[in-house]
Write an enzyme that holds these catalytic residues in place. Structure first.
Site: not given
Ligand code: FMN
Length: 399
Positions: A213, A310, A328, A346
């Site tokens: 990316n 993962p 982030f 998370k």
């Protein structure tokens, strides 16, 4: 951190004086005003003209110069009184000895003695032959200098101008330009261990191709530098980037998401803070081809099957006794809504949301901090300046 700061750069008589020209440029580029002071020996290695041209200012090299002008009668006191910091680079064994014993027989050592150490910190960058450095007298002087609260940057180890290999090389100009920033940063993370991921990941398709990316790694590297400046011991787990390792940061290079997770698992249990900045690929190909996938003569294109990678942040955050986890999120829409959702999923205390396309590769960034207290927007600024702000925000939440 150096914008508008006045730095007195002392140069003494060592081969490494050539690196100080580059250092002067870097300090100026970062917005500092630089006043150069040279010893008589330094002028054997590089001319004052070089520094006068680079700083656009006079070079100070004589304790007795301009005695006719009342204004400049006390240069030996005034110069460091007005300055925000003093750096001697290179610092010879001779000048180290003089500083350690409070001697003042030239302009430079007078300035060292006459400065107000509570508002003008002094740092030295020793540079000398390895035997001179190892000499018990130099090592004794080093202890005295450190005891007096003087910062010592380096020396590095490696090949020396004389051909010998060992300790005594001056740090590189870029390292010194970063190191001096730490003099202006509150030591809010002193004694803390910080683990940071940065850059993109690369997921192989075959031996020559892969998925990646547009992340440049700039934000993560800036955070690693800012955390190190704030006194932390920093480990940077980095995907492939072209960036130099920040000064006093330990870098671990990885390629894939799995490689990044393995490295993070290795270091996270000893870390107080984990900051996941890397743009980790969500998917990888189910099977990496052993050989290069050949182009077919007809219009057949290869079919790729993906599997999920993962989730590094979630894995670390859900471990027993996890470090303080900061994530982030790079989004292209619904920044706050998606960011909050991600933070709760998370299970992390702080999430920093930014606009992916605007942030990737850019030197500036604008972020929103999301935590239990709500939404805290920060103004658009350079990633370097933002990194210092974020480190202060994290330290404040941690304490
Ligand atoms: C070619 C040459 C290279 C030198 N390089 C160094 C050096 O890298 N580090 C050092 O401590 N002294 C070095 N010296 C010795 C210093 O120049 C000498 O001790 C001098 O008195 C230092 O003066 P200053 O500390 O006032 O600048 C070198 C001398 C010569 C002739």
């Amino acid at each position: 951190m150096l914008q508008g700061k006045h730095i007195v750069l002392g140069i003494t008589g060592g081969i490494a004086a050539y690196k100080s020209a580059q250092l002067t440029r870097l300090l100026k580029k970062r917005g500092a005003r630089v006043s150069v002071v040279m010893t008589e020996s330094a002028k054997q290695f590089i001319t004052p003209l070089t520094f006068a041209s680079l700083t656009g200012d006079a070079v100070y090299d004589d304790l007795w110069q301009n005695r006719s002008s009342a204004d400049s009668n006390i240069t030996h006191i005034n110069l460091t009184r007005e300055a925000d910091a003093m750096l001697i680079a290179p610092c010879t064994a001779n000048t180290m000895a003089k500083i350690a014993h409070g001697m003042a027989d030239d302009l430079l050592t007078n300035l060292v003695l006459a400065r107000d150490s509570s508002r003008c910190p002094l740092a030295i960058a020793p540079a000398m032959n390895m035997q001179m450095w190892a000499n018990p007298a130099t090592q004794r002087n080093l202890k005295l200098i450190k005891h007096d609260g003087i910062h010592v940057f380096g020396p590095a180890s490696g090949e020396q101008a004389c051909g010998e290999v060992g300790d005594g090389r001056m740090l590189e100009a870029a390292e010194l330009a970063q190191a001096i920033e730490s003099l202006f940063v509150t030591q809010s993370l002193k004694g803390k261990k910080v683990l940071i991921t940065a850059g993109p990941t690369f997921e192989a398709i075959d031996p020559v191709r892969g998925l990646t990316n547009r992340s440049s790694g700039k934000m993560g590297y800036a955070l690693a530098h800012a955390a190190a400046c704030a006194g932390a011991q920093v480990t940077l787990v980095s995907g492939p980037t072209h960036l130099d390792t920040p000064f006093q940061v330990t870098r671990v290079d990885v390629e894939s998401a799995q490689g990044m997770l393995d490295a993070c698992l290795q270091y996270s249990s000893q870390s107080d803070i984990f900051i996941a900045v890397a743009a980790v690929a969500d998917w990888r190909t189910a099977n990496v081809a052993t050989h290069k996938i050949k182009k077919q003569d007809d219009n057949d294109v290869p079919m790729l099957t993906f599997v999920q990678n993962p989730d590094i942040l979630q894995t670390i955050a859900s471990r027993n006794n996890p470090p303080y986890c900061v994530g982030f999120a790079a989004e292209t829409e619904h920044l706050i809504e998606f960011g909050q959702r991600k933070r709760l999923k998370k299970g992390i205390p702080l999430l920093i949301a930014n606009n992916g396309p605007a942030a990737f590769g850019a030197d500036d960034n604008q972020v929103v901090l999301l935590d239990d207290a709500g939404i805290h927007e920060l103004p658009k600024q350079s990633k370097i300046s933002l990194a210092h702000t974020l480190v202060a925000e994290i330290a404040q939440r941690l304490n």
